[in-house]
Write a protein that holds these residues in place. Sequence first.
Motif, mmCIF file in Angstrom:
data_model
loop_
_atom_site.group_PDB
_atom_site.id
_atom_site.type_symbol
_atom_site.label_atom_id
_atom_site.label_comp_id
_atom_site.label_asym_id
_atom_site.label_seq_id
_atom_site.Cartn_x
_atom_site.Cartn_y
_atom_site.Cartn_z
ATOM 1 N N SER A 58 1.928 9.186 -42.126
ATOM 2 C CA SER A 58 1.160 10.416 -41.972
ATOM 3 C C SER A 58 -0.045 10.363 -42.909
ATOM 4 O O SER A 58 -0.027 9.678 -43.937
ATOM 5 C CB SER A 58 2.018 11.643 -42.307
ATOM 6 N N ARG A 61 1.001 11.665 -46.475
ATOM 7 C CA ARG A 61 1.775 10.715 -47.276
ATOM 8 C C ARG A 61 0.906 9.528 -47.668
ATOM 9 O O ARG A 61 0.992 9.022 -48.768
ATOM 10 C CB ARG A 61 3.019 10.258 -46.522
ATOM 11 N N PHE A 107 8.300 8.390 -39.952
ATOM 12 C CA PHE A 107 7.091 8.878 -39.293
ATOM 13 C C PHE A 107 7.105 8.516 -37.808
ATOM 14 O O PHE A 107 6.801 9.359 -36.957
ATOM 15 C CB PHE A 107 5.845 8.308 -39.977
ATOM 16 N N SER A 110 9.422 10.788 -35.978
ATOM 17 C CA SER A 110 8.875 12.129 -35.777
ATOM 18 C C SER A 110 7.828 12.124 -34.670
ATOM 19 O O SER A 110 7.732 13.062 -33.893
ATOM 20 C CB SER A 110 8.276 12.677 -37.073
ATOM 21 N N ARG A 111 7.066 11.048 -34.569
ATOM 22 C CA ARG A 111 6.055 10.939 -33.507
ATOM 23 C C ARG A 111 6.715 10.749 -32.156
ATOM 24 O O ARG A 111 6.206 11.227 -31.148
ATOM 25 C CB ARG A 111 5.092 9.786 -33.799
ATOM 26 N N ARG A 124 -0.260 13.286 -37.086
ATOM 27 C CA ARG A 124 0.580 14.047 -38.016
ATOM 28 C C ARG A 124 0.406 13.486 -39.374
ATOM 29 O O ARG A 124 0.201 12.352 -39.578
ATOM 30 C CB ARG A 124 2.040 13.960 -37.635
#
Length: 124
Positions: A58, A61, A107, A110-111, A124
Amino acid sequence: MGAASIGMDSVFEVGLKLPDVNESPYYGARALKLNGQMVACTPVNKSAEVNSVVVAMSFERRAALLKKSPSIYYITDHYAPHPTMLVRLSKISRAQLERTLRMAWEFAASRDALPRSPGIANRR
């Protein structure tokens, strides 16, 4: 294992232990993917330093890691607009590599859960 011995083989060894990760090409490069989402890959752009890996990350991060450990993590103009970060494998420890790949995996996971819209990148 010290930082000097970390290379792409180590990236794939660690990455393939993460749940549901497989090796699959990404823009013609050797890559680790989770359900089709890039987790990490060999950089193909000339702007990347030798012995580096691109990891999904992200923007938030990435900014934190770049500030915390600029000798390990870096970005180039080519990769800046994308939710990715470059990692100097010669500077990272095995434990740091494991943590970094876990963050990239999280990540990518989540994507993968985001709905897809044609032509619109999931940022994101």
